[in-house]
Design a protein around this motif. Structure first.
Motif, PDB file in Angstrom:
ATOM      1  N   LEU A   1      12.499  14.170 -21.569  1.00 42.05           N
ATOM      2  CA  LEU A   1      13.050  14.045 -20.204  1.00 42.05           C
ATOM      3  C   LEU A   1      12.745  15.318 -19.431  1.00 42.05           C
ATOM      4  O   LEU A   1      13.104  16.416 -19.855  1.00 42.05           O
ATOM      5  CB  LEU A   1      14.565  13.820 -20.265  1.00 42.05           C
ATOM      6  CG  LEU A   1      15.218  13.420 -18.953  1.00 42.05           C
ATOM      7  CD1 LEU A   1      14.724  12.066 -18.489  1.00 42.05           C
ATOM      8  CD2 LEU A   1      16.732  13.399 -19.090  1.00 42.05           C
TER       9      LEU A   1
ATOM     10  N   MET B   1      20.076  16.404 -21.527  1.00 41.33           N
ATOM     11  CA  MET B   1      21.065  15.348 -21.300  1.00 41.33           C
ATOM     12  C   MET B   1      21.441  14.682 -22.619  1.00 41.33           C
ATOM     13  O   MET B   1      21.569  13.480 -22.691  1.00 41.33           O
ATOM     14  CB  MET B   1      20.497  14.332 -20.319  1.00 41.33           C
ATOM     15  CG  MET B   1      21.567  13.543 -19.606  1.00 41.33           C
ATOM     16  SD  MET B   1      20.970  12.467 -18.323  1.00 41.33           S
ATOM     17  CE  MET B   1      20.190  11.139 -19.200  1.00 41.33           C
ATOM     18  N   ARG B   2      21.585  15.497 -23.660  1.00 43.61           N
ATOM     19  CA  ARG B   2      21.904  14.942 -24.969  1.00 43.61           C
ATOM     20  C   ARG B   2      23.390  15.044 -25.258  1.00 43.61           C
ATOM     21  O   ARG B   2      24.027  16.045 -24.918  1.00 43.61           O
ATOM     22  CB  ARG B   2      21.139  15.675 -26.054  1.00 43.61           C
ATOM     23  CG  ARG B   2      19.897  14.929 -26.485  1.00 43.61           C
ATOM     24  CD  ARG B   2      19.318  15.552 -27.699  1.00 43.61           C
ATOM     25  NE  ARG B   2      18.174  16.389 -27.347  1.00 43.61           N
ATOM     26  CZ  ARG B   2      17.474  17.061 -28.234  1.00 43.61           C
ATOM     27  NH1 ARG B   2      17.785  17.030 -29.500  1.00 43.61           N
ATOM     28  NH2 ARG B   2      16.445  17.794 -27.863  1.00 43.61           N
TER      29      ARG B   2
ATOM     30  N   ASP C   1      16.605   7.146 -20.133  1.00 45.78           N
ATOM     31  CA  ASP C   1      16.626   8.609 -19.951  1.00 45.78           C
ATOM     32  C   ASP C   1      17.269   9.294 -21.148  1.00 45.78           C
ATOM     33  O   ASP C   1      16.835  10.368 -21.570  1.00 45.78           O
ATOM     34  CB  ASP C   1      17.386   8.970 -18.667  1.00 45.78           C
ATOM     35  CG  ASP C   1      16.562   8.675 -17.430  1.00 45.78           C
ATOM     36  OD1 ASP C   1      15.360   8.385 -17.578  1.00 45.78           O
ATOM     37  OD2 ASP C   1      17.107   8.727 -16.313  1.00 45.78           O
TER      38      ASP C   1
ATOM     39  N   PHE D   1      14.270  12.791 -27.532  1.00 43.53           N
ATOM     40  CA  PHE D   1      12.976  13.221 -28.065  1.00 43.53           C
ATOM     41  C   PHE D   1      12.394  14.383 -27.250  1.00 43.53           C
ATOM     42  O   PHE D   1      11.210  14.708 -27.391  1.00 43.53           O
ATOM     43  CB  PHE D   1      11.999  12.036 -28.073  1.00 43.53           C
ATOM     44  CG  PHE D   1      12.365  10.976 -29.074  1.00 43.53           C
ATOM     45  CD1 PHE D   1      12.232  11.213 -30.436  1.00 43.53           C
ATOM     46  CD2 PHE D   1      12.879   9.750 -28.664  1.00 43.53           C
ATOM     47  CE1 PHE D   1      12.573  10.246 -31.362  1.00 43.53           C
ATOM     48  CE2 PHE D   1      13.230   8.783 -29.594  1.00 43.53           C
ATOM     49  CZ  PHE D   1      13.086   9.032 -30.951  1.00 43.53           C
ATOM     50  N   GLY D   2      13.221  14.961 -26.396  1.00 47.48           N
ATOM     51  CA  GLY D   2      12.769  16.117 -25.596  1.00 47.48           C
ATOM     52  C   GLY D   2      11.731  15.757 -24.559  1.00 47.48           C
ATOM     53  O   GLY D   2      10.940  16.597 -24.139  1.00 47.48           O
TER      54      GLY D   2
ATOM     55  N   ALA E   1      15.545  11.979 -23.532  1.00 50.57           N
ATOM     56  CA  ALA E   1      16.170  13.289 -23.764  1.00 50.57           C
ATOM     57  C   ALA E   1      16.292  13.567 -25.256  1.00 50.57           C
ATOM     58  O   ALA E   1      16.113  14.703 -25.697  1.00 50.57           O
ATOM     59  CB  ALA E   1      17.544  13.332 -23.098  1.00 50.57           C
TER      60      ALA E   1
ATOM     61  N   THR F   1      20.291   6.996 -30.664  1.00 46.08           N
ATOM     62  CA  THR F   1      18.842   7.113 -30.864  1.00 46.08           C
ATOM     63  C   THR F   1      18.492   6.836 -32.323  1.00 46.08           C
ATOM     64  O   THR F   1      17.545   6.098 -32.624  1.00 46.08           O
ATOM     65  CB  THR F   1      18.360   8.524 -30.468  1.00 46.08           C
ATOM     66  OG1 THR F   1      18.707   8.746 -29.110  1.00 46.08           O
ATOM     67  CG2 THR F   1      16.854   8.659 -30.623  1.00 46.08           C
TER      68      THR F   1
END
Lengths: 123, 285
Positions: B256, A1-2, B247, B253-254, B251, A10
């Motif tokens: 999720l 979901m990036r 969320d 940071f991997g 996601a 981030t």
């Protein structure tokens, strides 16, 4: 979901956390170290500043702080501008200008920090 | 016989006081420059702002326009700016406002069609853009269902609160970011994106991300919380947006967890139907 925006956001948070730590160290040294007696003399004296610039740890810390502050500030500025209901084209132009401004300011700041360090260390 | 219970306080015919209603009037053709009209309304106990508007229409000015339907806080039609705050007219008792003057304006952050009627088209466009329906990879099952998708009560609880949205637009009217950024998706659409992302039967998270996590998506929220304060159904859109941000961070940071859509629930093969329970109606679709 990036997405591209979620990655930028981030990094904005990460930069904020980095600023919190490094600026905390900076503020401690500048304003509290003398109070706690961990550093002798005036930290703002020319000799003290030069002494710190000799230390590679300080030089790296200030370059990282510069990068984090520039990214955090310019991303925040971009958000503020984007909330003014400007066109997509204007958004793209502003993004490019902010990236160029950020890179230029970083290069100037990093050069200044590292040049003083190198000169002091006799490199 | 069960007595009807009023949730709006007991209505009586006794007039408690006269309240002045100041209504912002506007009509593209006849009132191009907005003006304020004042109406004196005798207010009774339990009378809602919607009742007062009906009184004005029936007795004082038949040209006044607003939108309403259910009169019970379900349809979300009668949202308006009442004494400086977005509220449902049917859900707001005049006496609870504790004011001798009530200002009525159309919802801010929307264009106005006439008087107190906002143009909600942009709300529905944004809502549609996040694909607020169940997205799955098994298209054949969606097109021609053979059963129900399995869902536990715990899984239902993860999104149930956000499913109470009635699309009234009060959250959008209250949001300070929507006020400046017309392209910001806003609390309503983002909450619905989160509602479906959280649904165990859905696997369309990645199909919603470009809108919900885009340049004018969740990251523009300042967490003012005005949307949650205005929501008449307790949906708490600000909370949904923060959960979505969480969320997004996971996601990045991997962290999720990948989501697998719920399978079909096993068919009931045993058991006995209670007496008097009729067959389900035949499918119409």
């Amino acid at each position: 979901m990036r997405t591209r925006e979620s990655t930028l956001w981030t990094w904005h948070l990460v930069a904020g956390a980095v600023i919190l730590v490094l600026l905390g160290i900076h503020m401690f040294i500048m304003h509290l170290a003398d109070f706690f007696g961990t550093v002798q003399g005036d930290v703002l004296e020319f000799s003290s500043v030069m002494e710190r610039s000799l230390d590679a740890t300080f030089a790296v810390m200030y370059v990282v702080l510069l990068a984090a502050a520039l990214y955090h500030g310019l991303y925040g500025l971009r958000n503020i501008i984007f909330e003014l209901s400007i066109s997509e084209r204007a958004e793209r132009v502003i993004s490019v200008l902010l990236v160029l401004a950020g890179v230029a300011l970083f290069l100037v700041g990093a050069y200044g920090t590292l040049a003083v360090h190198s000169a002091q260390a006799g490199v | 016989m069960i007595e009807p219970v009023s949730t709006q306080g007991e209505k009586t015919d006794e007039i408690v006081k006269n309240v002045k209603f100041k209504v912002l009037r506007f009509d593209r053709d006849t009132i191009p420059s907005p003006r304020v009209d004042s109406f004196d309304v005798p207010v009774k106990k339990g009378m809602t702002v919607l009742d007062a508007l009906q009184y004005i229409k029936e007795n004082l000015d038949s040209t006044l326009s607003w939108r309403f339907s259910c009169r019970m806080g379900v349809c979300g039609s009668c949202g308006m700016f009442i004494n400086g705050f977005p509220r449902l007219a049917c859900n707001t008792q005049v006496l609870e406002l504790e004011a001798d003057v009530v200002d009525l304006k159309p919802l801010p952050n929307f264009d106005t069609i006439k008087d107190l009627v906002p143009d909600l088209a942009v709300l529905f466009e944004k809502h549609r853009s996040v694909r607020p329906f169940t997205l799955r990879k098994d298209i054949a099952e969606l097109d021609n269902p053979s059963g129900e998708f399995f869902q536990t009560t715990d899984e239902l609880q993860r999104y149930l609160q956000f499913a109470y949205c009635i699309k009234c637009g009060l959250c959008m009217a209250a949001c300070p970011t929507v006020a400046t950024d017309r392209r910001y998706l806003g609390p309503q659409a983002l909450t619905q994106a989160h509602r479906y992302n959280m649904d165990s039967r859905d696997e369309g998270r990645d199909e919603r991300k470009d809108e919900a996590l885009g340049t004018h998506g969740v990251f523009r929220c300042h967490f003012a919380g005005a949307c949650s304060e205005a929501c008449p159904k307790g949906v708490d859109p600000a909370f949904a947006i923060q959960l979505m941000k969480r969320d997004a961070l996971k996601a990045s940071f991997g962290l999720l967890r990948k989501k697998k859509a719920a399978p079909l629930a096993p068919k009931v093969t045993s058991g006995k139907r209670m007496e008097g329970v009729p067959d389900a109606p035949k499918r119409t679709v």
